[in-house]
Design a protein around this motif. Sequence first.
Motif, PDB file in Angstrom:
ATOM      1  N   ARG A  97      58.038  23.861  16.446  1.00 56.65           N
ATOM      2  CA  ARG A  97      58.508  23.997  17.824  1.00 56.65           C
ATOM      3  C   ARG A  97      57.316  24.205  18.738  1.00 56.65           C
ATOM      4  O   ARG A  97      56.317  24.827  18.344  1.00 56.65           O
ATOM      5  CB  ARG A  97      59.443  25.196  17.936  1.00 56.65           C
ATOM      6  N   PRO A  98      57.387  23.721  19.980  1.00 55.94           N
ATOM      7  CA  PRO A  98      56.282  23.937  20.919  1.00 55.94           C
ATOM      8  C   PRO A  98      55.877  25.400  21.045  1.00 55.94           C
ATOM      9  O   PRO A  98      54.687  25.715  21.052  1.00 55.94           O
ATOM     10  CB  PRO A  98      56.840  23.381  22.233  1.00 55.94           C
ATOM     11  N   ALA A  99      56.869  26.316  21.134  1.00 55.69           N
ATOM     12  CA  ALA A  99      56.540  27.735  21.290  1.00 55.69           C
ATOM     13  C   ALA A  99      55.772  28.262  20.088  1.00 55.69           C
ATOM     14  O   ALA A  99      54.859  29.084  20.235  1.00 55.69           O
ATOM     15  CB  ALA A  99      57.817  28.550  21.510  1.00 55.69           C
ATOM     16  N   GLU A 100      56.116  27.787  18.882  1.00 57.09           N
ATOM     17  CA  GLU A 100      55.405  28.240  17.687  1.00 57.09           C
ATOM     18  C   GLU A 100      53.963  27.747  17.681  1.00 57.09           C
ATOM     19  O   GLU A 100      53.048  28.463  17.261  1.00 57.09           O
ATOM     20  CB  GLU A 100      56.133  27.755  16.429  1.00 57.09           C
ATOM     21  N   VAL A 101      53.763  26.513  18.137  1.00 55.50           N
ATOM     22  CA  VAL A 101      52.408  25.954  18.181  1.00 55.50           C
ATOM     23  C   VAL A 101      51.564  26.682  19.224  1.00 55.50           C
ATOM     24  O   VAL A 101      50.429  27.096  18.963  1.00 55.50           O
ATOM     25  CB  VAL A 101      52.457  24.445  18.493  1.00 55.50           C
ATOM     26  N   LEU A 102      52.122  26.857  20.415  1.00 55.59           N
ATOM     27  CA  LEU A 102      51.346  27.381  21.535  1.00 55.59           C
ATOM     28  C   LEU A 102      51.097  28.883  21.457  1.00 55.59           C
ATOM     29  O   LEU A 102      50.270  29.405  22.209  1.00 55.59           O
ATOM     30  CB  LEU A 102      52.057  27.038  22.851  1.00 55.59           C
ATOM     31  N   THR A 103      51.801  29.590  20.601  1.00 59.28           N
ATOM     32  CA  THR A 103      51.594  31.044  20.491  1.00 59.28           C
ATOM     33  C   THR A 103      50.978  31.434  19.151  1.00 59.28           C
ATOM     34  O   THR A 103      50.924  32.611  18.818  1.00 59.28           O
ATOM     35  CB  THR A 103      52.926  31.799  20.674  1.00 59.28           C
ATOM     36  N   PHE A 104      50.506  30.448  18.393  1.00 61.29           N
ATOM     37  CA  PHE A 104      49.905  30.704  17.087  1.00 61.29           C
ATOM     38  C   PHE A 104      48.449  31.111  17.289  1.00 61.29           C
ATOM     39  O   PHE A 104      47.607  30.284  17.638  1.00 61.29           O
ATOM     40  CB  PHE A 104      49.999  29.456  16.204  1.00 61.29           C
ATOM     41  N   ASN A 105      48.134  32.389  17.103  1.00 59.67           N
ATOM     42  CA  ASN A 105      46.792  32.904  17.352  1.00 59.67           C
ATOM     43  C   ASN A 105      45.912  32.770  16.115  1.00 59.67           C
ATOM     44  O   ASN A 105      46.311  33.173  15.015  1.00 59.67           O
ATOM     45  CB  ASN A 105      46.847  34.376  17.770  1.00 59.67           C
ATOM     46  N   ILE A 106      44.733  32.213  16.299  1.00 57.16           N
ATOM     47  CA  ILE A 106      43.764  32.123  15.210  1.00 57.16           C
ATOM     48  C   ILE A 106      42.737  33.239  15.320  1.00 57.16           C
ATOM     49  O   ILE A 106      42.455  33.958  14.363  1.00 57.16           O
ATOM     50  CB  ILE A 106      43.040  30.757  15.223  1.00 57.16           C
ATOM     51  N   LEU A 107      42.199  33.423  16.510  1.00 62.42           N
ATOM     52  CA  LEU A 107      41.080  34.333  16.691  1.00 62.42           C
ATOM     53  C   LEU A 107      41.028  34.772  18.138  1.00 62.42           C
ATOM     54  O   LEU A 107      41.315  33.984  19.046  1.00 62.42           O
ATOM     55  CB  LEU A 107      39.781  33.598  16.320  1.00 62.42           C
ATOM     56  N   SER A 108      40.669  36.043  18.361  1.00 63.20           N
ATOM     57  CA  SER A 108      40.496  36.559  19.717  1.00 63.20           C
ATOM     58  C   SER A 108      39.104  37.166  19.842  1.00 63.20           C
ATOM     59  O   SER A 108      38.640  37.868  18.936  1.00 63.20           O
ATOM     60  CB  SER A 108      41.554  37.618  20.049  1.00 63.20           C
TER      61      SER A 108
END
Length: 339
Positions: A97-108
């Motif tokens: 889903r778009p929301a799952e892709v766009l909120t998937f954090n790799i690194l901050s």
Amino acid sequence: MSDQPTEHRIVVPAAVPMVSLLGPGDELLRAMERAFPGTDLHARGNELTLRGSPGEVALAERLLDELLAVLRTGQPLTVDAVERSVAMLRAPVAGSRPAEVLTFNILSNRGRTIRPKTVNQKQYVDAIDRHTIVFGIGPAGTGKTYLAVAKAVQALQSKQVTRILLTRPAVEAGERLGFLPGTLYEKIDPYLRPLYDALHDMIDPESIPRLMEAGTIEVAPLAYMRGRTLNDAFIILDEAQNTTAEQMKMFLTRLGFGSQMVVTGDVTQTDLPGGTRSGLTEVQHILDEVEDVAFCRLSSADVVRHRLVSDIVDAYHRYDVERAGVPAPAPAPHRSGRR
């Protein structure tokens, strides 16, 4: 389904400010209107009214659901996020889903969060989590190297590995190294600069020299990998289209215990001398059936640079196909599962 226009009203929860959904000056609303030219989107108070063909209205409703899901995570929306969400909904991939892709954090780092921006990018990141060797193949600007470096830094910070090795072949693209001024490191530095740039986005710049001096991070030309066995390391080979078949085999056989490899490249941008077969082209046929090896293919749709870059990639592809006088090949399927 009937083609008669339909009308739906959506009530936005009071907890979501309308300006965060519509954007400053309604720029996000205008992006939605451009995405659904035959659909009327009207905002009043905390209500949105959609009127148009049933199919387009249903798709617009799904878009709004996804955008609201993104906002509930506390992440702001951008025009780019809206446009990419529409593209994902119009060409859906099962389980993404778009929301799952766009909120998937790799690194901050320093208030900036690195995330995938397309379905293929997320599948590429997922493949790195699931496989020991991953090949990321696609045109410039698709995030192949950047996301791989982000995963390497994440692995180092979580102590999954004890060091990061970043390497590229120092192919002479129009200049011979021997004729360039300076020491060997000064000569190879331009080839390795993109890797340094990615590191500086993800690690505090003042700590990078210390990490490199300690050997925790190593950035070196591919020739420096020969004869080594690399244990407990996250190893990235960038610009792999410029490796020969022998160099690719040499690199892959450096893999040691507790290590992971990501190989990135664009098979349409080879700088090897004429007649030399690219190791990246060849390895796709050799390792395609090997377990725990994944090939992830990205396209111009995954370009995350300026929007013109995607158009430029497509234009060059059409030109190459026309010049060759052969039909355009179908996009290669994305494969990230274990075989």
